[in-house]
Motif scaffolding. Structure first.
Motif, PDB file in Angstrom:
ATOM      1  N   ASN A 172      11.170   5.050  -1.317  1.00 34.06           N
ATOM      2  CA  ASN A 172      12.504   4.841  -1.907  1.00 34.06           C
ATOM      3  C   ASN A 172      12.996   3.429  -1.635  1.00 34.06           C
ATOM      4  OD1 ASN A 172      12.711   7.389  -3.008  1.00 34.06           O
ATOM      5  ND2 ASN A 172      13.882   8.237  -1.312  1.00 34.06           N
ATOM      6  N   ALA A 173      12.782   2.918  -0.413  1.00 31.57           N
ATOM      7  CA  ALA A 173      13.214   1.556  -0.082  1.00 31.57           C
ATOM      8  C   ALA A 173      12.445   0.529  -0.907  1.00 31.57           C
ATOM      9  CB  ALA A 173      13.026   1.286   1.405  1.00 31.57           C
ATOM     10  N   ILE A 174      11.146   0.764  -1.093  1.00 30.01           N
ATOM     11  CA  ILE A 174      10.336  -0.147  -1.917  1.00 30.01           C
ATOM     12  C   ILE A 174      10.894  -0.193  -3.339  1.00 30.01           C
ATOM     13  CG2 ILE A 174       8.063  -0.480  -2.970  1.00 30.01           C
ATOM     14  CD1 ILE A 174       6.853   0.613  -0.327  1.00 30.01           C
ATOM     15  N   ALA A 175      11.237   0.965  -3.863  1.00 27.69           N
ATOM     16  CA  ALA A 175      11.776   1.031  -5.228  1.00 27.69           C
ATOM     17  C   ALA A 175      13.176   0.421  -5.309  1.00 27.69           C
ATOM     18  CB  ALA A 175      11.801   2.485  -5.696  1.00 27.69           C
ATOM     19  N   GLU A 176      14.052   0.755  -4.359  1.00 25.39           N
ATOM     20  CA  GLU A 176      15.424   0.240  -4.383  1.00 25.39           C
ATOM     21  C   GLU A 176      15.468  -1.283  -4.251  1.00 25.39           C
ATOM     22  OE1 GLU A 176      17.769   2.261  -1.422  1.00 25.39           O
ATOM     23  OE2 GLU A 176      17.421   4.219  -2.355  1.00 25.39           O
ATOM     24  N   LEU A 177      14.558  -1.841  -3.443  1.00 24.32           N
ATOM     25  CA  LEU A 177      14.502  -3.296  -3.283  1.00 24.32           C
ATOM     26  C   LEU A 177      13.691  -3.955  -4.398  1.00 24.32           C
ATOM     27  CD1 LEU A 177      13.959  -3.436   0.576  1.00 24.32           C
ATOM     28  CD2 LEU A 177      16.045  -4.035  -0.666  1.00 24.32           C
ATOM     29  N   ASP A 178      13.060  -3.134  -5.240  1.00 24.17           N
ATOM     30  CA  ASP A 178      12.240  -3.618  -6.353  1.00 24.17           C
ATOM     31  C   ASP A 178      11.166  -4.597  -5.845  1.00 24.17           C
ATOM     32  OD1 ASP A 178      11.486  -3.605  -9.020  1.00 24.17           O
ATOM     33  OD2 ASP A 178      12.808  -5.270  -9.554  1.00 24.17           O
ATOM     34  N   LEU A 179      10.492  -4.203  -4.751  1.00 25.18           N
ATOM     35  CA  LEU A 179       9.496  -5.064  -4.133  1.00 25.18           C
ATOM     36  C   LEU A 179       8.250  -5.177  -4.991  1.00 25.18           C
ATOM     37  CD1 LEU A 179       9.732  -3.943  -0.386  1.00 25.18           C
ATOM     38  CD2 LEU A 179      10.944  -5.799  -1.561  1.00 25.18           C
ATOM     39  N   ALA A 198      10.250 -12.524   0.436  1.00 24.00           N
ATOM     40  CA  ALA A 198      10.950 -11.482   1.188  1.00 24.00           C
ATOM     41  C   ALA A 198      11.057 -11.920   2.648  1.00 24.00           C
ATOM     42  CB  ALA A 198      10.198 -10.158   1.081  1.00 24.00           C
ATOM     43  N   TYR A 199      11.851 -11.199   3.399  1.00 19.18           N
ATOM     44  CA  TYR A 199      12.039 -11.479   4.819  1.00 19.18           C
ATOM     45  C   TYR A 199      11.565 -10.299   5.652  1.00 19.18           C
ATOM     46  CZ  TYR A 199      15.158 -15.260   3.389  1.00 19.18           C
ATOM     47  OH  TYR A 199      15.680 -16.390   2.822  1.00 19.18           O
ATOM     48  N   ALA A 200      10.820 -10.589   6.712  1.00 13.85           N
ATOM     49  CA  ALA A 200      10.534  -9.592   7.739  1.00 13.85           C
ATOM     50  C   ALA A 200      11.625  -9.788   8.781  1.00 13.85           C
ATOM     51  CB  ALA A 200       9.158  -9.827   8.343  1.00 13.85           C
ATOM     52  N   VAL A 201      12.467  -8.773   8.948  1.00 20.28           N
ATOM     53  CA  VAL A 201      13.580  -8.862   9.891  1.00 20.28           C
ATOM     54  C   VAL A 201      13.250  -7.957  11.069  1.00 20.28           C
ATOM     55  CG1 VAL A 201      16.047  -8.518  10.214  1.00 20.28           C
ATOM     56  CG2 VAL A 201      15.179  -9.277   7.992  1.00 20.28           C
ATOM     57  N   LYS A 207       0.869  -1.185   0.000  1.00 22.30           N
ATOM     58  CA  LYS A 207       0.000   0.000   0.000  1.00 22.30           C
ATOM     59  C   LYS A 207       0.898   1.225   0.000  1.00 22.30           C
ATOM     60  CE  LYS A 207      -3.003  -2.253   3.261  1.00 22.30           C
ATOM     61  NZ  LYS A 207      -3.655  -2.144   4.554  1.00 22.30           N
ATOM     62  N   LYS A 208       0.876   1.991  -1.097  1.00 21.16           N
ATOM     63  CA  LYS A 208       1.752   3.155  -1.197  1.00 21.16           C
ATOM     64  C   LYS A 208       1.018   4.411  -0.751  1.00 21.16           C
ATOM     65  CE  LYS A 208       4.716   1.319  -4.809  1.00 21.16           C
ATOM     66  NZ  LYS A 208       5.237   1.493  -6.169  1.00 21.16           N
ATOM     67  N   GLY A 209       1.693   5.183   0.101  1.00 23.67           N
ATOM     68  CA  GLY A 209       1.192   6.476   0.535  1.00 23.67           C
ATOM     69  C   GLY A 209       1.989   7.580  -0.134  1.00 23.67           C
ATOM     70  N   ALA A 210       1.954   8.779   0.452  1.00 25.11           N
ATOM     71  CA  ALA A 210       2.659   9.918  -0.129  1.00 25.11           C
ATOM     72  C   ALA A 210       4.177   9.791   0.027  1.00 25.11           C
ATOM     73  CB  ALA A 210       2.181  11.208   0.528  1.00 25.11           C
ATOM     74  N   ILE A 227       3.746  -9.059   4.455  1.00 22.26           N
ATOM     75  CA  ILE A 227       4.371 -10.343   4.135  1.00 22.26           C
ATOM     76  C   ILE A 227       3.585 -11.446   4.823  1.00 22.26           C
ATOM     77  CG2 ILE A 227       6.461 -11.749   4.386  1.00 22.26           C
ATOM     78  CD1 ILE A 227       8.057  -9.115   4.377  1.00 22.26           C
ATOM     79  N   GLU A 228       3.152 -12.425   4.046  1.00 23.42           N
ATOM     80  CA  GLU A 228       2.450 -13.579   4.606  1.00 23.42           C
ATOM     81  C   GLU A 228       3.446 -14.698   4.871  1.00 23.42           C
ATOM     82  OE1 GLU A 228      -1.266 -16.611   3.675  1.00 23.42           O
ATOM     83  OE2 GLU A 228      -1.076 -14.766   2.543  1.00 23.42           O
ATOM     84  N   LEU A 229       3.431 -15.199   6.098  1.00 24.45           N
ATOM     85  CA  LEU A 229       4.331 -16.278   6.504  1.00 24.45           C
ATOM     86  C   LEU A 229       3.740 -17.620   6.102  1.00 24.45           C
ATOM     87  CD1 LEU A 229       5.204 -14.880  10.045  1.00 24.45           C
ATOM     88  CD2 LEU A 229       6.353 -14.447   7.863  1.00 24.45           C
ATOM     89  N   PRO A 230       4.536 -18.691   6.092  1.00 24.93           N
ATOM     90  CA  PRO A 230       4.043 -20.004   5.658  1.00 24.93           C
ATOM     91  C   PRO A 230       2.818 -20.509   6.431  1.00 24.93           C
ATOM     92  CG  PRO A 230       6.424 -20.035   5.751  1.00 24.93           C
ATOM     93  CD  PRO A 230       5.986 -18.725   6.334  1.00 24.93           C
ATOM     94  N   ASP A 231       2.682 -20.089   7.699  1.00 25.70           N
ATOM     95  CA  ASP A 231       1.531 -20.546   8.487  1.00 25.70           C
ATOM     96  C   ASP A 231       0.305 -19.663   8.314  1.00 25.70           C
ATOM     97  OD1 ASP A 231       2.188 -18.290   9.912  1.00 25.70           O
ATOM     98  OD2 ASP A 231       2.521 -19.312  11.812  1.00 25.70           O
ATOM     99  N   GLY A 232       0.371 -18.669   7.430  1.00 25.65           N
ATOM    100  CA  GLY A 232      -0.773 -17.805   7.143  1.00 25.65           C
ATOM    101  C   GLY A 232      -0.792 -16.499   7.921  1.00 25.65           C
ATOM    102  N   GLN A 233       0.053 -16.371   8.930  1.00 24.39           N
ATOM    103  CA  GLN A 233       0.121 -15.107   9.663  1.00 24.39           C
ATOM    104  C   GLN A 233       0.737 -14.042   8.762  1.00 24.39           C
ATOM    105  OE1 GLN A 233       1.193 -15.240  13.977  1.00 24.39           O
ATOM    106  NE2 GLN A 233       1.963 -17.269  13.397  1.00 24.39           N
ATOM    107  N   LYS A 234       0.374 -12.789   9.042  1.00 26.07           N
ATOM    108  CA  LYS A 234       0.888 -11.683   8.235  1.00 26.07           C
ATOM    109  C   LYS A 234       1.647 -10.702   9.118  1.00 26.07           C
ATOM    110  CE  LYS A 234      -2.686 -12.090   4.756  1.00 26.07           C
ATOM    111  NZ  LYS A 234      -3.890 -11.501   4.171  1.00 26.07           N
ATOM    112  N   VAL A 235       2.737 -10.184   8.565  1.00 25.98           N
ATOM    113  CA  VAL A 235       3.555  -9.177   9.221  1.00 25.98           C
ATOM    114  C   VAL A 235       3.609  -7.984   8.286  1.00 25.98           C
ATOM    115  CG1 VAL A 235       5.863  -8.652  10.092  1.00 25.98           C
ATOM    116  CG2 VAL A 235       4.957 -10.954  10.329  1.00 25.98           C
ATOM    117  N   SER A 236       3.444  -6.791   8.831  1.00 28.09           N
ATOM    118  CA  SER A 236       3.513  -5.610   7.978  1.00 28.09           C
ATOM    119  C   SER A 236       4.632  -4.690   8.437  1.00 28.09           C
ATOM    120  CB  SER A 236       2.181  -4.853   7.980  1.00 28.09           C
ATOM    121  OG  SER A 236       1.869  -4.380   9.261  1.00 28.09           O
ATOM    122  N   ALA A 237       5.191  -3.965   7.490  1.00 23.68           N
ATOM    123  CA  ALA A 237       6.269  -3.017   7.772  1.00 23.68           C
ATOM    124  C   ALA A 237       5.979  -1.714   7.047  1.00 23.68           C
ATOM    125  CB  ALA A 237       7.605  -3.581   7.316  1.00 23.68           C
ATOM    126  N   ASP A 238       6.208  -0.616   7.738  1.00 27.94           N
ATOM    127  CA  ASP A 238       6.064   0.717   7.171  1.00 27.94           C
ATOM    128  C   ASP A 238       7.460   1.174   6.752  1.00 27.94           C
ATOM    129  OD1 ASP A 238       5.563   3.378   6.615  1.00 27.94           O
ATOM    130  OD2 ASP A 238       4.462   3.758   8.462  1.00 27.94           O
TER     131      ASP A 238
END
Length: 70
Positions: free
Chosen positions: A42-49, A55-58, A17-20, A27-38
């Protein structure tokens, strides 16, 4: 990729979800749980997500809070 953070959760990007200035990457994990990151657009573009990409939630936290229902 080697990182010092021990909480590295591998999953699949299911939504971006892109904002201003920032975007929310879900990110959905193998067990169906979801993790979100704000993160910056620029990071989205640089990582070409993209949806469907692996991907990894670290998580590196200096403190963790615990709560219970009253």
């Amino acid at each position: 990729m080697k990182l010092s953070a021990r909480n590295q959760l591998k999953g699949t990007i299911v939504e971006i979800k892109k904002g201003a200035v920032n975007g929310i990457v879900v990110i959905e994990l193998p067990d169906g749980q979801k993790v979100s990151a704000d993160i910056t657009l620029n990071a989205i573009a640089e990582l070409d997500l993209a949806v469907g990409q692996t991907a990894y939630a670290v998580i590196k936290a200096t403190s963790v809070m615990v709560g219970v229902d009253e």
